[in-house]
Design a protein around this motif. Structure first.
Motif, short mmCIF file in Angstrom:
data_model
loop_
_atom_site.label_atom_id
_atom_site.label_comp_id
_atom_site.label_asym_id
_atom_site.label_seq_id
_atom_site.Cartn_x
_atom_site.Cartn_y
_atom_site.Cartn_z
N ALA A 181 -2.54 2.31 19.62
CA ALA A 181 -2.32 3.66 20.17
C ALA A 181 -2.61 3.69 21.66
O ALA A 181 -3.52 3.02 22.14
CB ALA A 181 -3.22 4.66 19.46
N GLY A 211 -14.53 2.29 6.98
CA GLY A 211 -13.52 2.27 8.04
C GLY A 211 -14.08 2.70 9.38
O GLY A 211 -14.60 3.81 9.51
N ALA A 242 5.50 -1.04 13.38
CA ALA A 242 5.74 -1.27 14.80
C ALA A 242 5.27 -2.65 15.21
O ALA A 242 4.28 -3.15 14.69
CB ALA A 242 5.00 -0.21 15.62
N ALA A 244 -12.40 6.53 5.17
CA ALA A 244 -11.60 6.86 6.36
C ALA A 244 -10.60 5.75 6.63
O ALA A 244 -10.59 5.14 7.69
CB ALA A 244 -12.52 7.08 7.56
N LEU A 289 -18.92 0.73 7.14
CA LEU A 289 -18.45 -0.58 6.67
C LEU A 289 -17.02 -0.79 7.14
O LEU A 289 -16.13 0.00 6.79
CB LEU A 289 -18.52 -0.64 5.15
#
Ligand SMILES: Cc1cc2nc3c(=O)[nH]c(=O)nc-3n(C[C@H](O)[C@H](O)[C@H](O)COP(=O)(O)OP(=O)(O)OC[C@H]3O[C@@H](n4cnc5c(N)ncnc54)[C@H](O)[C@@H]3O)c2cc1C
Length: 441
Positions: free
Chosen positions: A54, A7, A283, A254, A29
């Motif tokens: 974000a 991640g 969202a 992650a 990766l």
């Protein structure tokens, strides 16, 4: 030592950067063909970038600020000058400030009850909160039905949670709601622009943080490599992506909990990272682009709140001195409905609503709609939503390593859970954890 990181969001890239600085051999990766995960920049007009993911940060987001400074990035204030527009069931209204035209005593009592919950939750270990089992056995919707009597409080509560968590009260455990609001700095901080969590944006877009971190790591970030299996034994760990198999001494996963749960771990995980109750915030972000921020000329800030949908709120995300960018948020169940519409119908709904909220603006020159609902590699936008029983069942295991497998990502951080700051803090925490193993040898 060789560490594989799954991640390339802010959590994974922060961890990889810290490890790299400590001389560890890292490979990241990443499933998508871009880095940044839930941060994502789109060019909405020539040279004008907007945050499709974000966007907002505040002074208490200290690790994000440090990272930005080190990467040569700066913050720009989110403009909130002027009146707000509200469409809460009795036509549209303009108000100074952001307090909605609803019964102030009823809303004050609602927030008092929420403050009590937020004060009571144990921020480092919510599952150890006194009464954790009871708080985690019920949803925010059930809590509202039992605690909010006034119709204005009942109307406003889901709008407030929709804005804060991009989820419907029926999906959120009361313990999770309390933790989320506490972890983000408390209700006042999380909800505020000036002096609060929405005070600033990253000038030029938050996606640049991940892009610059990845730029420093160079060819050690592998795009287009979804990891589907992680196998470990006494000798090391191997990570599989398609036909590729990489080996290392440790792996940092992650990714959001629902995606981590989908990886085939051998031996299997001692405890789940998600349950049937684990949901995801949902969202759809909409950017309407105008030649200039003309709402200011009408004494309006660009901020609006609507109970009618599809947009729950709008905010002025214009770059300094450039085009006018009005960002709208569609959240929760409404986001699922809206994401299911064809593009023409989506745009028509947005234009009709914005036309009523800001009647003299005219037609935008462009409309960009970013659907996070159907993103296969996010599953939680803004973040995972823990349903009834999740914190008490999953909480104690969220960051506990599974042998050579270590965990990061905003959902593993009880500080600023769900936010960029939480992701970055999780990256630092997991890098320290892995480095301490090396020290123990
Ligand atoms: C619309 C929206 C608005 C938001 N607004 C704000 C805001 O204003 N302020 C704020 O602070 N936060 C906000 N957030 C939340 C913030 O974006 C996240 O908390 C943060 O970016 C999460 O970072 P992360 O590294 O934990 O996870 P992610 O960013 O999700 O990174 C995980 C990475 O792992 C990859 N991945 C997933 N599965 C695999 C796999 N099997 N193999 C390999 N790679 C995989 C993904 O592609 C992704 O790149 C918002 C999020 C969204 C979507």
């Amino acid at each position: 030592m060789r560490v594989l990181v799954v991640g390339a969001g802010l959590g994974g890239l922060t961890a990889a950067t810290d490890l790299d600085a400590a001389g560890v051999d890292v490979v990241v990766l990443e499933a998508r063909d871009r880095v940044g995960g839930r941060t994502h920049g789109i060019e909405v007009a020539s040279g004008t970038w907007a945050d499709a993911g974000a966007a907002y940060l505040g002074d208490r987001h200290t690790e994000l600020h440090k990272l930005m400074a080190g990467l040569g990035l700066s913050a720009t204030p989110t403009a909130m000058r002027g009146g707000s527009r509200f469409a809460l069931g009795h036509g549209e209204k303009t108000r100074a400030g952001r307090f909605p035209p609803l019964n102030a005593v009823a809303l004050g009592e609602m927030f008092d009850r929420l403050y009590d919950l937020v004060d009571a939750v144990r921020p480092d270990a919510p599952w150890l909160t006194p009464d954790a089992a009871a708080l985690d056995s019920t949803t925010a919707a059930a809590w509202a039905a039992a605690n909010l009597r006034h119709p204005d409080a009942r109307l406003f509560f889901p709008l407030f949670l929709g804005e804060m968590m991009a989820a419907d009260p029926a999906a959120i455990s009361v313990l999770h709601m309390a933790l989320y609001l506490r972890a983000g700095g408390g209700i006042r901080y999380l909800n505020a622009f000036d002096g609060g969590a929405q005070q600033d944006r990253v000038l030029g877009g938050a996606h640049q943080v991940a892009e610059r971190l990845a730029g420093q790591l160079g060819d050690r970030v592998w795009l287009g490599h979804p990891v589907h299996a992680v196998e470990q034994d006494g000798g090391g760990v191997s990570v599989r992506s398609g036909d590729r198999c990489l080996t290392g001494d440790a792996v940092i996963v992650a990714v959001p909990p629902l995606l981590a749960q989908a990886i085939d771990f051998r031996p299997g995980l001692p405890a789940p990272r998600a349950t049937a109750a684990t949901g995801r915030g949902c969202a759809v972000k909409v950017q309407l682009v105008y030649p200039r921020a003309a709402w200011h000329e009408q004494g309006l800030s660009g901020w609006s709140v609507s109970a009618t949908g599809p947009l729950l709120s709008t905010v002025d995300d214009s770059p300094p001195g450039g085009a006018g960018v009005l960002t709208g948020f569609v959240t929760g169940a409404e986001a699922y409905r809206f994401a299911g519409l064809d593009p023409v119908a989506r745009e028509a709904e947005v234009l009709s609503q914005v036309g009523e909220l800001f009647p003299r603006l005219g037609r935008p020159v462009a409309v960009h709609i970013t659907d996070w609902v159907n993103e296969p590699y996010s599953k939680g936008c803004y973040a995972a939503v823990f349903g009834p029983g999740d914190w008490t069942r999953l909480g104690p295991h969220l960051i506990a390593p599974h042998g050579r497998v270590h965990w990061a990502g905003t959902e593993t951080s009880t500080e600023f859970f769900g936010l960029m700051e939480g992701a970055i803090r999780s990256g630092h925490r997991v890098a320290d954890e892995v480095l301490s193993l090396e020290g123990d040898k």
